[in-house]
Design a protein around this motif. Structure first.
Motif, PDB file in Angstrom:
ATOM      1  N   GLU A  15     -55.601  16.556  43.148  1.00  0.00           N
ATOM      2  CA  GLU A  15     -54.850  15.890  42.081  1.00  0.00           C
ATOM      3  C   GLU A  15     -53.366  15.907  42.447  1.00  0.00           C
ATOM      4  OE1 GLU A  15     -53.633  14.019  39.677  1.00  0.00           O
ATOM      5  OE2 GLU A  15     -55.168  14.626  38.208  1.00  0.00           O
ATOM      6  N   ASP A  16     -52.716  14.736  42.388  1.00  0.00           N
ATOM      7  CA  ASP A  16     -51.301  14.686  42.753  1.00  0.00           C
ATOM      8  C   ASP A  16     -50.369  14.919  41.566  1.00  0.00           C
ATOM      9  OD1 ASP A  16     -52.283  12.126  41.905  1.00  0.00           O
ATOM     10  OD2 ASP A  16     -50.363  11.278  42.483  1.00  0.00           O
ATOM     11  N   ASP A  59     -59.066  13.264  41.731  1.00  0.00           N
ATOM     12  CA  ASP A  59     -58.356  12.192  41.063  1.00  0.00           C
ATOM     13  C   ASP A  59     -58.618  10.895  41.838  1.00  0.00           C
ATOM     14  OD1 ASP A  59     -56.527  10.855  39.404  1.00  0.00           O
ATOM     15  OD2 ASP A  59     -54.826  11.395  40.678  1.00  0.00           O
ATOM     16  N   GLY A  61     -56.609   8.085  41.597  1.00  0.00           N
ATOM     17  CA  GLY A  61     -55.315   7.556  42.031  1.00  0.00           C
ATOM     18  C   GLY A  61     -54.521   8.573  42.825  1.00  0.00           C
ATOM     19  N   LEU A  62     -54.775   8.635  44.130  1.00  0.00           N
ATOM     20  CA  LEU A  62     -54.108   9.606  44.999  1.00  0.00           C
ATOM     21  C   LEU A  62     -53.273   8.876  46.039  1.00  0.00           C
ATOM     22  CD1 LEU A  62     -57.123  11.947  45.820  1.00  0.00           C
ATOM     23  CD2 LEU A  62     -55.106  12.601  44.481  1.00  0.00           C
ATOM     24  N   LYS A 111     -58.863  10.223  32.151  1.00  0.00           N
ATOM     25  CA  LYS A 111     -57.734  11.021  31.671  1.00  0.00           C
ATOM     26  C   LYS A 111     -57.051  10.281  30.514  1.00  0.00           C
ATOM     27  CE  LYS A 111     -55.814  11.655  35.866  1.00  0.00           C
ATOM     28  NZ  LYS A 111     -54.904  12.186  36.908  1.00  0.00           N
TER      29      LYS A 111
HETATM   30 CA    CA Z   1     -52.960  10.482  40.457  1.00  0.00          CA
END
Ligand code: CA
Length: 130
Positions: A15-16, A59, A61-62, A111
């Protein structure tokens, strides 16, 4: 009081977003899971090879390589393909879930996470709890 659900199990968190990462870590560690973490898709693959975790929370969206690509790569590696992948995404895009499941992901959550739901899904992916 029964033992925490996650004792002895290791979860790799990818997770970023620092706040989401910390929340997921705290929730899982409260359940007795051990956690390791990484913040991008490229590191996720090498961390999975090194750690052989029981579960990977990813996640979508990385930076670098998105979660769907990471999932494809994990599922193409015979030594890692058995590890369940739980994907989380900030975008309520039905297409994300479909792409993830097609890539071999086990489950998908949107999320902001409901932590009750998050723990329920993690526990269910790691098998029956006493
Ligand atoms: Ca992300």
């Amino acid at each position: 009081v029964s033992a925490a659900a996650g004792v002895g199990k290791q979860v790799l968190l990818v997770e970023d977003d620092a706040i989401s990462l910390r929340l997921m870590r705290d929730v899982l560690e409260a359940q007795g899971y051990r956690t390791e973490q990484t913040t991008n898709g490229l590191d996720a693959f090498s961390a999975a090879q090194r750690l052989r975790p029981d579960l990977i929370v990813l996640d979508i969206g990385l930076p670098g390589m998105d979660g769907v690509e990471v999932t494809r790569k994990l599922k193409a590696e015979p030594q890692l393909s058995h590890i369940p992948v739980l994907a989380v995404s900030a975008y309520a895009m039905p297409a994300d879930e479909e792409r993830l499941l097609k890539a071999g992901g086990a489950a998908y959550l949107t999320k902001p996470l409901s932590f009750v739901e998050f723990v329920r899904v993690v526990n269910s992916l790691l098998g029956p709890i006493d």
